[in-house]
Motif scaffolding. Sequence first.
Motif, short mmCIF file in Angstrom:
data_model
loop_
_atom_site.label_atom_id
_atom_site.label_comp_id
_atom_site.label_asym_id
_atom_site.label_seq_id
_atom_site.Cartn_x
_atom_site.Cartn_y
_atom_site.Cartn_z
N TYR A 3 3.70 13.76 1.09
CA TYR A 3 2.93 12.66 1.71
C TYR A 3 3.12 11.36 0.93
O TYR A 3 3.11 11.36 -0.30
CB TYR A 3 1.46 13.05 1.73
CG TYR A 3 0.55 12.00 2.34
CD1 TYR A 3 0.56 11.75 3.70
CD2 TYR A 3 -0.31 11.26 1.54
CE1 TYR A 3 -0.28 10.81 4.26
CE2 TYR A 3 -1.16 10.31 2.09
CZ TYR A 3 -1.13 10.07 3.45
OH TYR A 3 -1.96 9.14 4.00
N LEU B 17 -3.44 24.13 9.46
CA LEU B 17 -3.91 23.90 8.09
C LEU B 17 -2.85 24.29 7.07
O LEU B 17 -2.63 23.61 6.07
CB LEU B 17 -5.20 24.69 7.82
CG LEU B 17 -6.47 24.08 8.40
CD1 LEU B 17 -7.64 25.02 8.22
CD2 LEU B 17 -6.76 22.73 7.75
N GLU B 18 -2.19 25.39 7.36
CA GLU B 18 -1.11 25.84 6.48
C GLU B 18 0.01 24.81 6.45
O GLU B 18 0.53 24.44 5.39
CB GLU B 18 -0.58 27.19 7.00
CG GLU B 18 0.16 28.01 5.99
CD GLU B 18 0.48 29.38 6.58
OE1 GLU B 18 -0.36 30.28 6.44
OE2 GLU B 18 1.56 29.52 7.19
N ASN C 30 -0.32 21.68 7.07
CA ASN C 30 -0.82 20.47 6.41
C ASN C 30 -0.64 20.53 4.90
O ASN C 30 -0.32 19.52 4.26
CB ASN C 30 -2.30 20.26 6.75
CG ASN C 30 -2.90 19.14 5.94
OD1 ASN C 30 -3.67 19.37 5.01
ND2 ASN C 30 -2.53 17.91 6.25
N ARG C 31 -0.82 21.72 4.33
CA ARG C 31 -0.64 21.83 2.87
C ARG C 31 0.81 21.53 2.49
O ARG C 31 1.07 20.91 1.46
CB ARG C 31 -1.09 23.22 2.40
CG ARG C 31 -2.62 23.35 2.36
CD ARG C 31 -3.08 24.64 1.70
NE ARG C 31 -2.91 25.80 2.56
CZ ARG C 31 -3.83 26.23 3.45
NH1 ARG C 31 -4.97 25.59 3.59
NH2 ARG C 31 -3.60 27.29 4.18
N LYS C 32 1.75 21.94 3.34
CA LYS C 32 3.18 21.61 3.09
C LYS C 32 3.40 20.11 3.27
O LYS C 32 4.09 19.46 2.48
CB LYS C 32 4.08 22.38 4.05
CG LYS C 32 4.24 23.84 3.66
CD LYS C 32 5.20 24.56 4.61
CE LYS C 32 5.01 26.05 4.50
NZ LYS C 32 5.15 26.73 5.81
N TYR C 33 2.82 19.55 4.32
CA TYR C 33 2.97 18.12 4.62
C TYR C 33 2.48 17.27 3.45
O TYR C 33 3.13 16.29 3.05
CB TYR C 33 2.17 17.81 5.89
CG TYR C 33 1.97 16.34 6.19
CD1 TYR C 33 2.99 15.58 6.76
CD2 TYR C 33 0.75 15.70 5.92
CE1 TYR C 33 2.80 14.24 7.05
CE2 TYR C 33 0.56 14.36 6.20
CZ TYR C 33 1.59 13.64 6.77
OH TYR C 33 1.41 12.31 7.05
N ALA C 34 1.36 17.66 2.87
CA ALA C 34 0.74 16.86 1.81
C ALA C 34 1.64 16.76 0.57
O ALA C 34 1.56 15.79 -0.18
CB ALA C 34 -0.62 17.45 1.44
N LYS C 35 2.52 17.77 0.39
CA LYS C 35 3.40 17.76 -0.79
C LYS C 35 4.36 16.57 -0.77
O LYS C 35 4.74 16.06 -1.82
CB LYS C 35 4.17 19.08 -0.88
CG LYS C 35 3.29 20.21 -1.37
CD LYS C 35 4.03 21.52 -1.47
CE LYS C 35 3.03 22.63 -1.78
NZ LYS C 35 3.46 23.93 -1.27
#
Length: 168
Positions: A18, A8-9, A11-16
Amino acid sequence: MSLIDKALEANRKYAKSYDPSHGKRPAPKVAVVTCMDPRLSDLPAILGMPHADLDVIRTGGPAVTQDVLAELVVSTHVLGSQEILLLNHTGCGFTTFTDAELNAKLSASTGNSFPAPMRFFAFKDPEQNTREQIGKVRAHPWIDKDVPVRGFIFDMATGLMKEVEPMA
Ligand SMILES: [Zn+2]
């Protein structure tokens, strides 16, 4: 922290970074049915195709169940996949037990036999398994006859895929 919390942690970086264009309708070209085995996860590299071109359906074995057939119908009729690739592999975990053995083992180790007999779709011979899969998919009336259905065995020792001829 659990592995999923770590994910989840990440994923928050990935979304930046995306790319929101991924949110558009999917348009796969090939439906791939393959084993849940994580060694087969890098399908874009194994098949030389981008993620977006591959509609990947995974089960243990892989087993071509009624659910898998439904997904293949959707993949070819709704999403637009033009070909179906069935990918088995050497050294599959599902060849190391039988359904009866695993049911007995789990009933004993958990002390609860209520779910038995559970279908695990264990098998012994990957070539035979592949031939049966091709037959099942090919025989389905909602899989168009002009959609190629081909089966292969991925060799864990070499990384090469060997084609399995369908039953005559
Ligand atoms: Zn497997």
